[in-house]
Design a protein around this motif. Structure first.
Motif, PDB file in Angstrom:
ATOM      1  N   LYS A 716       0.825  -1.211   0.000  1.00  0.00           N
ATOM      2  CA  LYS A 716       0.000   0.000   0.000  1.00  0.00           C
ATOM      3  C   LYS A 716       0.857   1.258   0.000  1.00  0.00           C
ATOM      4  CE  LYS A 716      -3.957  -2.117   2.336  1.00  0.00           C
ATOM      5  NZ  LYS A 716      -4.848  -2.064   3.529  1.00  0.00           N
ATOM      6  N   VAL A 717       2.047   1.183   0.620  1.00  0.00           N
ATOM      7  CA  VAL A 717       2.991   2.306   0.677  1.00  0.00           C
ATOM      8  C   VAL A 717       4.321   1.821   0.111  1.00  0.00           C
ATOM      9  CG1 VAL A 717       4.236   3.888   2.211  1.00  0.00           C
ATOM     10  CG2 VAL A 717       1.865   3.275   2.711  1.00  0.00           C
ATOM     11  N   PRO A 718       4.977   2.582  -0.765  1.00  0.00           N
ATOM     12  CA  PRO A 718       6.253   2.134  -1.343  1.00  0.00           C
ATOM     13  C   PRO A 718       7.269   1.749  -0.270  1.00  0.00           C
ATOM     14  CG  PRO A 718       5.477   4.084  -2.486  1.00  0.00           C
ATOM     15  CD  PRO A 718       4.545   3.880  -1.327  1.00  0.00           C
ATOM     16  N   TYR A 719       8.026   0.706  -0.562  1.00  0.00           N
ATOM     17  CA  TYR A 719       9.022   0.173   0.381  1.00  0.00           C
ATOM     18  C   TYR A 719      10.011   1.252   0.814  1.00  0.00           C
ATOM     19  CZ  TYR A 719      12.876  -2.783   2.069  1.00  0.00           C
ATOM     20  OH  TYR A 719      13.862  -3.349   2.829  1.00  0.00           O
ATOM     21  N   ILE A 720      10.456   2.091  -0.116  1.00  0.00           N
ATOM     22  CA  ILE A 720      11.436   3.143   0.191  1.00  0.00           C
ATOM     23  C   ILE A 720      10.883   4.113   1.233  1.00  0.00           C
ATOM     24  CG2 ILE A 720      10.682   4.536  -1.806  1.00  0.00           C
ATOM     25  CD1 ILE A 720      13.508   5.642  -1.969  1.00  0.00           C
ATOM     26  N   VAL A 721       9.600   4.440   1.146  1.00  0.00           N
ATOM     27  CA  VAL A 721       8.986   5.365   2.104  1.00  0.00           C
ATOM     28  C   VAL A 721       8.934   4.714   3.483  1.00  0.00           C
ATOM     29  CG1 VAL A 721       6.896   6.669   2.677  1.00  0.00           C
ATOM     30  CG2 VAL A 721       7.657   6.514   0.293  1.00  0.00           C
ATOM     31  N   ARG A 722       8.524   3.456   3.517  1.00  0.00           N
ATOM     32  CA  ARG A 722       8.401   2.756   4.798  1.00  0.00           C
ATOM     33  C   ARG A 722       9.758   2.610   5.493  1.00  0.00           C
ATOM     34  NH1 ARG A 722       6.932  -2.380   3.600  1.00  0.00           N
ATOM     35  NH2 ARG A 722       6.654  -2.089   1.362  1.00  0.00           N
ATOM     36  N   GLN A 723      10.796   2.226   4.722  1.00  0.00           N
ATOM     37  CA  GLN A 723      12.111   1.986   5.324  1.00  0.00           C
ATOM     38  C   GLN A 723      12.791   3.274   5.795  1.00  0.00           C
ATOM     39  OE1 GLN A 723      13.438  -0.865   6.251  1.00  0.00           O
ATOM     40  NE2 GLN A 723      11.512  -1.774   5.540  1.00  0.00           N
ATOM     41  N   CYS A 724      12.690   4.343   5.001  1.00  0.00           N
ATOM     42  CA  CYS A 724      13.302   5.618   5.392  1.00  0.00           C
ATOM     43  C   CYS A 724      12.639   6.174   6.661  1.00  0.00           C
ATOM     44  CB  CYS A 724      13.199   6.635   4.258  1.00  0.00           C
ATOM     45  SG  CYS A 724      14.322   6.313   2.886  1.00  0.00           S
ATOM     46  N   ILE A 725      11.312   6.110   6.700  1.00  0.00           N
ATOM     47  CA  ILE A 725      10.581   6.613   7.866  1.00  0.00           C
ATOM     48  C   ILE A 725      10.903   5.776   9.100  1.00  0.00           C
ATOM     49  CG2 ILE A 725       8.253   6.719   8.870  1.00  0.00           C
ATOM     50  CD1 ILE A 725       7.278   7.888   6.222  1.00  0.00           C
ATOM     51  N   GLU A 726      10.980   4.470   8.926  1.00  0.00           N
ATOM     52  CA  GLU A 726      11.306   3.588  10.054  1.00  0.00           C
ATOM     53  C   GLU A 726      12.682   3.921  10.627  1.00  0.00           C
ATOM     54  OE1 GLU A 726      12.308  -1.112  10.673  1.00  0.00           O
ATOM     55  OE2 GLU A 726      10.635  -0.626   9.320  1.00  0.00           O
ATOM     56  N   GLU A 727      13.663   4.177   9.744  1.00  0.00           N
ATOM     57  CA  GLU A 727      15.024   4.475  10.190  1.00  0.00           C
ATOM     58  C   GLU A 727      15.098   5.835  10.882  1.00  0.00           C
ATOM     59  OE1 GLU A 727      18.635   2.881  10.887  1.00  0.00           O
ATOM     60  OE2 GLU A 727      17.085   1.899   9.657  1.00  0.00           O
ATOM     61  N   VAL A 728      14.373   6.823  10.353  1.00  0.00           N
ATOM     62  CA  VAL A 728      14.356   8.151  10.972  1.00  0.00           C
ATOM     63  C   VAL A 728      13.726   8.069  12.363  1.00  0.00           C
ATOM     64  CG1 VAL A 728      13.314  10.466  10.858  1.00  0.00           C
ATOM     65  CG2 VAL A 728      14.379   9.486   8.821  1.00  0.00           C
ATOM     66  N   GLU A 729      12.645   7.325  12.498  1.00  0.00           N
ATOM     67  CA  GLU A 729      11.977   7.213  13.801  1.00  0.00           C
ATOM     68  C   GLU A 729      12.806   6.393  14.795  1.00  0.00           C
ATOM     69  OE1 GLU A 729       7.907   6.077  13.568  1.00  0.00           O
ATOM     70  OE2 GLU A 729       7.331   7.846  12.401  1.00  0.00           O
ATOM     71  N   LYS A 730      13.646   5.507  14.267  1.00  0.00           N
ATOM     72  CA  LYS A 730      14.466   4.671  15.142  1.00  0.00           C
ATOM     73  C   LYS A 730      15.623   5.458  15.746  1.00  0.00           C
ATOM     74  CE  LYS A 730      15.462   0.616  13.469  1.00  0.00           C
ATOM     75  NZ  LYS A 730      16.178  -0.391  12.632  1.00  0.00           N
ATOM     76  N   ARG A 731      16.313   6.292  14.936  1.00  0.00           N
ATOM     77  CA  ARG A 731      17.521   6.943  15.464  1.00  0.00           C
ATOM     78  C   ARG A 731      17.708   8.405  15.031  1.00  0.00           C
ATOM     79  NH1 ARG A 731      21.844   6.516  11.618  1.00  0.00           N
ATOM     80  NH2 ARG A 731      21.238   5.315   9.784  1.00  0.00           N
ATOM     81  N   GLY A 732      16.683   8.992  14.393  1.00  0.00           N
ATOM     82  CA  GLY A 732      16.866  10.372  13.933  1.00  0.00           C
ATOM     83  C   GLY A 732      15.775  11.334  14.367  1.00  0.00           C
ATOM     84  N   ILE A 733      14.807  10.830  15.130  1.00  0.00           N
ATOM     85  CA  ILE A 733      13.659  11.677  15.469  1.00  0.00           C
ATOM     86  C   ILE A 733      14.047  12.806  16.438  1.00  0.00           C
ATOM     87  CG2 ILE A 733      12.779  10.430  17.500  1.00  0.00           C
ATOM     88  CD1 ILE A 733       9.967  10.649  15.976  1.00  0.00           C
ATOM     89  N   GLU A 734      15.181  12.644  17.131  1.00  0.00           N
ATOM     90  CA  GLU A 734      15.653  13.695  18.033  1.00  0.00           C
ATOM     91  C   GLU A 734      16.830  14.477  17.447  1.00  0.00           C
ATOM     92  OE1 GLU A 734      16.431  12.040  21.870  1.00  0.00           O
ATOM     93  OE2 GLU A 734      14.300  11.704  22.324  1.00  0.00           O
ATOM     94  N   GLU A 735      17.155  14.213  16.186  1.00  0.00           N
ATOM     95  CA  GLU A 735      18.250  14.921  15.506  1.00  0.00           C
ATOM     96  C   GLU A 735      17.847  16.373  15.253  1.00  0.00           C
ATOM     97  OE1 GLU A 735      22.028  15.139  13.464  1.00  0.00           O
ATOM     98  OE2 GLU A 735      21.171  13.571  14.735  1.00  0.00           O
ATOM     99  N   VAL A 736      18.686  17.318  15.694  1.00  0.00           N
ATOM    100  CA  VAL A 736      18.377  18.742  15.503  1.00  0.00           C
ATOM    101  C   VAL A 736      18.328  19.052  13.999  1.00  0.00           C
ATOM    102  CG1 VAL A 736      19.166  21.108  15.871  1.00  0.00           C
ATOM    103  CG2 VAL A 736      19.412  19.414  17.696  1.00  0.00           C
ATOM    104  N   GLY A 737      17.208  19.635  13.573  1.00  0.00           N
ATOM    105  CA  GLY A 737      17.061  20.031  12.167  1.00  0.00           C
ATOM    106  C   GLY A 737      16.797  18.884  11.216  1.00  0.00           C
TER     107      GLY A 737
END
Length: 916
Positions: A716-737
């Motif tokens: 339903k959602v492209p694999y690239i969108v799912r994987q990038c979002i998962e990685e950002v939420e795993k270790r980048g959600i508190e990254e400044v900017g």
């Protein structure tokens, strides 16, 4: 083998049919003037080689077989080939056919063609013509550069004539003043005269000789003319200017004292007559001596700019090129050596005790005073820092400053992070309110442009300008967030807020440089303070608040689009350190940090080779700052709870549209405190960035329709969108900017290639990749979709819906538009929406509000089609005003909306029409 230019349907010398028609020869059309030349050449050649009886017939062969005269009777068209495999072509636009006017053919010969023997003549004629055409085109290309060169020189020559006239006017009173100096009633002494007019005669003679040599070369222009040696000689004589600059301050002071003590000299110095140019209607203009004494300093800068333009339009193989290069190098070195000396010499004030106090730096800063922001004009003198406010005065009265406070530099200290006291944290102004101000400013700017284009009333334009100034003032006041605290040893601390770390570093360095001198603490008396404050208005170097409404109409509006920057490497560090760079650009009158390289650990020669894409909004300058990374958590700035890294160097360059608006990369080196940073850049305008090119490979994911990708993946959602979002939420959600800071372009391209190839090592690569590169890959995917996620078809409706003022109507419209999206687009959009909301929840840490995220993603998810954008607004500023701001508002509406369910939306489809 066929020859270019032969008529349609002609045969080879052996009589065989040609394989290609004239329409495929690739010959370009020529101008009317060239047609006449070709006709003449054809006629002359034919007359030489053909018999008198056949000369008219030979001329006729320059038109193509199968074509009939417009004035003759209709004739049956013959095919352009004897071969049956190729259909008849339309009448060709070959050079030979265009070369000869049809009306010149005798009526009885129209439509006739020669036999094989005479076609040899035709081929020879065409070859001669083609050589002439090629030679003409080469001459046109070369001529363009030489023409620009001549224009630059002509303009410079005219200004040189004015400059010589100004020097003559300055020298005119010198002889009579010298003559009276030996009399019983001298106007000035010999020493005073020599001080005021020091080196003026020498400068005049240098430029008179230069003008006399350059003038005939420009007036009798020739493509081979050389004048590089003249500029090289002029540059080599800049030592005279150095002597003039060293004496400049004394000359001004002497002239001012003599004017005050001698009425006769005052009259002379206030109305010096400058002769107008030869072709000018004005015979003379009146100028003050003070103004004329500054002309030599101004001239060096002008000559350097002309050398830069001249070099740009001089071919590299031209004899002048190395000479102009050398002259430019000498001029630039000279300018950099005197720039620091000029301003202090012009900005000095004498204290009541007879001491000289020079103004070193001034500018507008935002001060936190009694928990509110105040715009101050800060003046840094050689021994004191003074904070002032411009008084409100009635019309006709001189403006004056009111001193708010001052600190002697001997008492001024910068508290270190561990020394500074904890203070109430500065709360940044809400992002959505700042963006609203930008929307208003851009809209008002567009209205002003329309009024000017329609020749509207000056009162209406002034009203609009006043409104724009008010909004720009509020934006300037409320946007800075970087703390700059100074402390008086004997009293309180003061806190300024700046928009740029570069600016903070400039003020700190300027103060610390002055503090190296032997300074004494003091207290100003009320009289001394009054004198000092009163001098500020006259001495200030920054006259206006840095807003666009204070700019002249002919000033550059700046660049709108995307600046691609590669930070290559840096040299010149004395010891190993953990090093990184940040990039800043100006926008709406202040600077914003836009990108940051990775930290290169324990090195003296970092090699980043990182590429960034920076969005420009009317930008004119790029700043690069080089830092040493600090990992000591005790060094935290208590004003904003951030670790303070040490600035190792900083530099700034102007974004010259002619330089950066090129398809090729422009490589440069910026020097900063002995450090050299190498970088490259190129610019893509906003209208070019709207172009979306579908991928030729439909097996990948970038540039492929989202419906194709989801169908192929059975998701339903492209694999690239799912994987990038998962990685950002795993270790980048508190990254400044996060999502605002650009990722490294080479890393993004590597990820793009891996996703396109569906490589099995994707997950491993994602886990090792810098989080900003992953965020950048997600943004790139949406940007490279053949059609924006919210579709071209619905774009106008989204623009209309967000503009609705009634909340209920807007709600119905915006939800209806979501329902109208194709299912893959809608599901992906809702998936992204929930992710961005989770990112915004961490705003206190990552500094990314909903509005910041909408600003980043809005123009990517929602863009006008190329046709749509061309049909509406043309100027870059207008595109920003009317398109980008609205796109941001659309995404922000959905981000601020309560959770939207796909199932709920589809359930409501039963009650609404899907037609838009």
């Amino acid at each position: 083998m066929s020859l270019p230019g032969a008529g349609r349907g002609s045969t080879s010398p052996s009589g065989g049919a040609r394989d290609s028609c004239a329409c495929r020869t690739g010959i370009r059309p020529v101008t009317a003037r060239l047609r006449e030349a070709v006709t003449a050449a054809t006629t002359a050649q034919t007359t030489k080689t053909a018999s008198p009886q056949t000369s008219a017939t030979v001329q006729r062969t320059t038109t193509q077989r199968g074509m009939r005269s417009r004035r003759g009777p209709p004739r049956a068209r013959r095919p352009c080939h004897t071969s049956t495999s190729h259909p008849p072509c339309r009448p060709s636009s070959a050079l030979a056919a265009r070369a000869v006017g049809r009306a010149s053919h005798p009526p009885h010969l129209r439509g006739w063609h020669l036999g094989t023997p005479n076609r040899v003549i035709q081929w020879r004629v065409n070859i001669v013509i083609l050589v002439q055409v090629q030679r003409h085109e080469n001459q046109v290309e070369a001529g363009k550069g030489l023409e620009m060169r001549k224009l630059v020189l002509s303009g410079f020559l005219a200004s040189e004539e004015i400059y010589i006239n100004q020097l003559e006017a300055l020298l005119l009173p010198m002889k009579p003043l010298k003559a009276t100096a030996t009399t019983s009633q001298p106007v000035l002494t010999i020493q005073q005269i020599e001080t005021i007019f020091y080196k003026i005669q020498d400068i005049y003679e240098i430029h008179k000789e230069f003008y006399d040599n350059l003038c005939p070369k420009v007036q009798q222009w020739d493509s081979q003319v050389t004048m590089g040696h003249l500029f090289q000689k002029l540059a080599s004589q800049l030592g005279v200017y150095k002597a003039f600059v060293d004496n400049y301050k004394v000359a001004l002071e002497t002239a001012e004292k003599c004017s005050q003590s001698n009425n006769q000299f005052q009259k002379i110095s206030e109305e010096l007559k400058v002769k107008g140019p030869k072709d000018s209607k004005d015979s003379h203009t009146s100028v003050t001596m003070e103004a004329l004494l500054y002309k030599p300093i101004d001239r060096v800068t002008r000559s350097t700019l002309v050398l830069h333009d001249l070099l740009k339009h001089t071919p590299v193989d031209h004899p002048d090129y190395p000479l102009l290069q050398d002259a430019l190098r000498i001029s630039q070195n000279f300018l950099s050596s005197i720039n620091e000396d000029i301003d202090p010499r012009r900005t000095a004030v004498t204290t009541p005790k007879g001491e000289t106090r020079q103004l070193v730096k001034d500018g507008f800063l935002v001060e936190m005073s009694e928990s509110s922001r105040k715009l101050r004009h800060v003046f840094l003198f050689t021994d004191v820092l003074l904070c002032a406010k411009l008084k409100k005065t009635s019309a006709g009265k001189h403006q004056q400053y009111d001193c708010k406070w001052y600190i002697p530099l001997a008492d001024l200290v910068f508290p270190s992070p561990e020394e500074s006291e904890a203070s109430p944290q500065v709360h940044p102004f809400p992002d959505h309110e700042l963006e609203d101000m930008k929307v208003k400013i851009s809209a008002l700017k567009s209205e002003i442009q329309k009024e000017k284009a329609n020749k509207g009333q000056s009162r209406a334009i002034e009203r609009l300008k006043k409104k724009m100034f008010e909004n720009e003032f509020l934006l300037l006041l409320n946007s800075p967030t970087i703390p700059f605290r100074i402390h008086n040893r004997n009293g309180k601390s003061y806190l300024f807020l700046l928009s740029s770390d570069y600016e903070r570093s400039e003020w700190r360095e300027a103060i610390q440089k002055l503090q190296k001198k032997d300074l004494q603490a003091f207290v100003l008396s009320s009289v001394e303070l009054q004198v000092l404050t009163g001098s500020c208005f006259k001495l200030r170097t920054v006259h206006n608040i840095p807003v666009t409404s204070n700019k002249d109409d002919d000033e550059s509006p700046g660049l709108y689009g995307f600046l691609h920057v590669i930070v290559h490497s840096a040299k010149g560090f004395k010891q190993s350190a953990n090093l990184y760079c940040t990039l800043e650009v100006d926008s709406f009158g202040y600077f914003v940090s836009k990108a940051k390289t990775r930290v290169f650990r324990d090195t003296t020669e970092p090699k980043w080779d990182e590429e960034f894409e920076i969005e420009l909004e009317g930008s004119q300058s790029l700043r690069i700052l080089c830092y040493e990374k600090c990992y000591d958590k005790t060094k935290v700035n208590k004003d904003n709870n951030e670790i303070v890294d040490k600035i190792m160097g900083k530099g700034q360059i102007q974004l010259d549209p002619q330089t950066v608006e090129s398809k090729n990369w422009h490589t440069d080196v910026i020097e900063m405190n002995g450090i050299k940073v190498e970088f490259s850049m190129k610019f893509t305008s906003r209208d070019m960035s709207l172009k979306r090119t579908p991928s030729k490979k439909q097996t990948g994911v970038f540039g492929v329709k989202i419906s194709v990708v989801t169908k192929r993946e059975r998701s339903k959602v492209p694999y690239i969108v799912r994987q990038c979002i998962e990685e950002v939420e795993k270790r980048g959600i508190e990254e400044v900017g996060i999502y605002r800071i650009s990722g490294v372009a080479t890393d993004i391209q590597a990820l793009k290639a891996v996703f396109d190839a569906n490589n099995k090592d994707i997950l491993l690569m994602l886990s090792d990749m810098d989080i900003n590169a992953i965020a950048g890959t997600l943004k790139l995917y949406f940007r490279e979709l053949p059609e924006p996620l919210l579709t071209d078809r619905l774009y106008p409706a989204f623009m209309e819906g967000i503009a609705l003022s009634d909340p209920a109507a807007k709600e119905n419209c915006m939800m209806h538009l979501l329902r109208s999206l194709p299912d893959p687009n809608l599901i992906t959009f809702l998936f992204l929406l929930e992710h961005l909301k989770r990112v915004a929840e961490k705003e206190p840490i990552n500094k990314m509000s909903l509005h910041n995220l909408a600003t980043v993603f809005g123009p990517t998810l929602l863009r006008p089609s190329e046709v749509e954008s061309k049909a509406h607004l043309t100027s870059a500023a207008d595109i920003w005003s009317h398109d980008v701001m609205a796109q941001v508002q659309v995404l922000l509406y959905y981000l601020q909306h309560p959770p939207i369910s796909f199932a709920e939306l589809k359930r409501n489809t039963l009650y609404f029409s899907t037609d838009v």
